[in-house]
Design a protein around this motif. Structure first.
Motif, PDB file in Angstrom:
ATOM      1  N   MET A  31       0.847  -1.315  -0.359  1.00 32.99           N
ATOM      2  CA  MET A  31      -0.104  -0.305  -0.003  1.00 32.99           C
ATOM      3  C   MET A  31       1.453   1.034  -0.149  1.00 32.99           C
ATOM      4  O   MET A  31       2.408   0.771   0.344  1.00 32.99           O
ATOM      5  CB  MET A  31      -0.780  -0.042   1.158  1.00 32.99           C
ATOM      6  N   GLN A  32       0.102   2.518  -0.712  1.00 31.08           N
ATOM      7  CA  GLN A  32       0.911   3.814  -0.687  1.00 31.08           C
ATOM      8  C   GLN A  32       1.490   4.379   0.436  1.00 31.08           C
ATOM      9  O   GLN A  32       0.449   3.597   1.475  1.00 31.08           O
ATOM     10  CB  GLN A  32       1.139   4.505  -1.924  1.00 31.08           C
ATOM     11  N   LYS A  33       2.063   4.826   1.514  1.00 37.14           N
ATOM     12  CA  LYS A  33       2.591   5.907   2.442  1.00 37.14           C
ATOM     13  C   LYS A  33       0.939   6.670   1.955  1.00 37.14           C
ATOM     14  O   LYS A  33       0.680   7.384   1.259  1.00 37.14           O
ATOM     15  CB  LYS A  33       3.419   6.864   2.182  1.00 37.14           C
ATOM     16  N   PRO A  34       1.499   6.948   3.875  1.00 37.87           N
ATOM     17  CA  PRO A  34      -0.384   7.817   3.834  1.00 37.87           C
ATOM     18  C   PRO A  34      -0.033   9.333   2.549  1.00 37.87           C
ATOM     19  O   PRO A  34      -1.639   9.715   2.672  1.00 37.87           O
ATOM     20  CB  PRO A  34      -0.016   7.624   5.466  1.00 37.87           C
ATOM     21  N   VAL A  35       1.398   9.717   3.032  1.00 40.31           N
ATOM     22  CA  VAL A  35       1.386  11.242   2.745  1.00 40.31           C
ATOM     23  C   VAL A  35       0.934  10.865   0.679  1.00 40.31           C
ATOM     24  O   VAL A  35       0.562  11.864   0.103  1.00 40.31           O
ATOM     25  CB  VAL A  35       2.978  11.571   2.639  1.00 40.31           C
ATOM     26  N   ILE A  36       1.107   9.976   0.067  1.00 37.01           N
ATOM     27  CA  ILE A  36       0.569   9.509  -0.834  1.00 37.01           C
ATOM     28  C   ILE A  36      -0.407   9.774  -0.996  1.00 37.01           C
ATOM     29  O   ILE A  36      -1.665   9.867  -2.458  1.00 37.01           O
ATOM     30  CB  ILE A  36       1.429   8.035  -1.912  1.00 37.01           C
ATOM     31  N   LEU A  37      -1.150   8.692  -0.070  1.00 33.01           N
ATOM     32  CA  LEU A  37      -2.670   8.993  -0.468  1.00 33.01           C
ATOM     33  C   LEU A  37      -3.158  10.542   0.086  1.00 33.01           C
ATOM     34  O   LEU A  37      -4.781  10.465  -0.520  1.00 33.01           O
ATOM     35  CB  LEU A  37      -3.270   7.922   0.339  1.00 33.01           C
ATOM     36  N   SER A  38      -2.655  11.018   1.216  1.00 33.44           N
ATOM     37  CA  SER A  38      -3.340  12.236   1.192  1.00 33.44           C
ATOM     38  C   SER A  38      -3.049  13.239  -0.121  1.00 33.44           C
ATOM     39  O   SER A  38      -3.601  14.088  -0.568  1.00 33.44           O
ATOM     40  CB  SER A  38      -2.304  12.868   1.865  1.00 33.44           C
ATOM     41  N   GLU A  39      -2.230  13.273  -0.838  1.00 35.04           N
ATOM     42  CA  GLU A  39      -2.534  13.578  -2.232  1.00 35.04           C
ATOM     43  C   GLU A  39      -3.153  13.384  -3.261  1.00 35.04           C
ATOM     44  O   GLU A  39      -3.717  14.384  -4.243  1.00 35.04           O
ATOM     45  CB  GLU A  39      -0.874  13.559  -3.091  1.00 35.04           C
ATOM     46  N   LEU A  40      -3.001  11.838  -3.468  1.00 40.23           N
ATOM     47  CA  LEU A  40      -4.604  10.789  -4.251  1.00 40.23           C
ATOM     48  C   LEU A  40      -5.875  12.227  -3.153  1.00 40.23           C
ATOM     49  O   LEU A  40      -6.659  12.169  -4.209  1.00 40.23           O
ATOM     50  CB  LEU A  40      -4.697   9.596  -3.774  1.00 40.23           C
ATOM     51  N   SER A  41      -6.238  11.713  -2.547  1.00 44.89           N
ATOM     52  CA  SER A  41      -7.350  12.575  -2.035  1.00 44.89           C
ATOM     53  C   SER A  41      -7.450  13.698  -2.355  1.00 44.89           C
ATOM     54  O   SER A  41      -8.917  14.625  -2.601  1.00 44.89           O
ATOM     55  CB  SER A  41      -7.467  12.749   0.056  1.00 44.89           C
ATOM     56  N   LYS A  42      -5.887  14.786  -2.651  1.00 40.09           N
ATOM     57  CA  LYS A  42      -6.404  16.216  -2.888  1.00 40.09           C
ATOM     58  C   LYS A  42      -7.149  16.235  -4.432  1.00 40.09           C
ATOM     59  O   LYS A  42      -7.923  17.011  -4.752  1.00 40.09           O
ATOM     60  CB  LYS A  42      -5.022  16.677  -2.903  1.00 40.09           C
TER      61      LYS A  42
END
Length: 276
Positions: free
Chosen positions: A1-12
């Motif tokens: 799974m991608q790191k939370p910071v990457i998920l944060s960018e995806l969320s944006k």
């Protein structure tokens, strides 16, 4: 799974997509809208869906190379390995075309059958609900939590129809479950869509929601928001909910046992039901 910071960018990125789609549908909204008949209703919903999907699909697929947007609003079950965006181009479409305010745009990323992020945008209110797995649930950037009421007899619960034409079995379960729940809680709301009840559960304004359906577009966004807001999401037997479950319960943890006790017998008492 991608790191939370990457998920944060995806969320944006997902936020930008649902906001753009929401603006396009808001431009078509009128509180004076009055569809003429069922054919007119179908045509209006299809037109809105096409406009919203034309925005959502390319933007979401570009965010995660190799991902696929699930366009079937009645999709059920899991998807297996890979990245899938489950979207509802106009969740609560029936409300939108009748001039009612209860509608939204949703996009939820499912990775290897795990829900990892969601965005729910309510254009009329300019409210954005977001969650990424393990980081909490948010409304317009502020954290939200499920209700801390101690007693089920003070609870406001909700349920509703997952889709038109589900059949007599599901209709009977809904009716029986409302009757059973009214004997255990303060009040029950029966309305559509599911997502707009689930965001209220996540924000602590309502105390729970149940549905006899596996229709994912109405459930996955709320499932992540409620769980990240401190709630529990199960099936009617109290087992942890999965994409393959045939029914759905979302409550604060102190109400899970009581709500499931009221629903489990009803869930098991009807034969047939939803297709696998």
């Amino acid at each position: 799974m991608q790191k939370p910071v990457i998920l944060s960018e995806l969320s944006k990125g997902a936020e930008a997509a649902v906001r753009e789609a929401g603006a396009a549908i808001l431009a078509r909204f009128s509180p004076d809208a009055r569809p003429k008949d069922r054919r007119d209703i179908g045509a209006m919903i299809a037109a809105n869906d096409a406009i919203s999907m034309a925005i959502l699909v390319p933007r979401l697929e570009a965010l995660v190379p190799g991902s696929r947007v699930i366009e079937d609003e009645l999709a059920t079950g899991g998807f297996g390995a890979g990245d899938f965006w489950v979207v509802d181009p106009v969740e609560g479409a029936i409300n939108q075309i009748h001039g009612l305010p209860d509608w939204c745009i949703t996009a939820t990323l499912i990775r290897d059958d795990a829900i990892v992020l969601t965005t729910v945008f309510l254009p009329l209110q300019n409210d954005l609900y977001t969650a990424t797995a393990g980081t909490g649930a948010w409304l317009n950037g502020h954290p939200i939590r499920v209700s801390n009421k101690p007693d089920l007899n003070g609870a406001m619960m909700g349920t509703g129809q997952a889709a038109p034409g589900e059949g007599a079995d599901i209709h009977a379960r809904i009716g029986a479950s409302v009757t059973a729940m009214l004997g255990n809680v303060l009040t029950v709301r029966v309305s559509v869509p599911a997502t707009l009840q689930l965001v209220q559960v996540a924000a602590g304004r309502m105390d729970g929601f149940w549905q006899f359906s596996g229709v994912l577009s109405g459930l996955v966004s709320g499932a992540l928001l409620v769980s990240e807001a401190g709630g529990r999401v199960t099936d009617c037997a109290g087992n942890d909910w999965t994409l393959h479950a045939r029914d759905f319960v979302a409550t604060p943890p102190q109400f899970t046992n009581g709500v499931c006790a009221a629903l489990s017998e009803i869930s098991n008492s009807y034969e047939g039901g939803l297709d696998d």
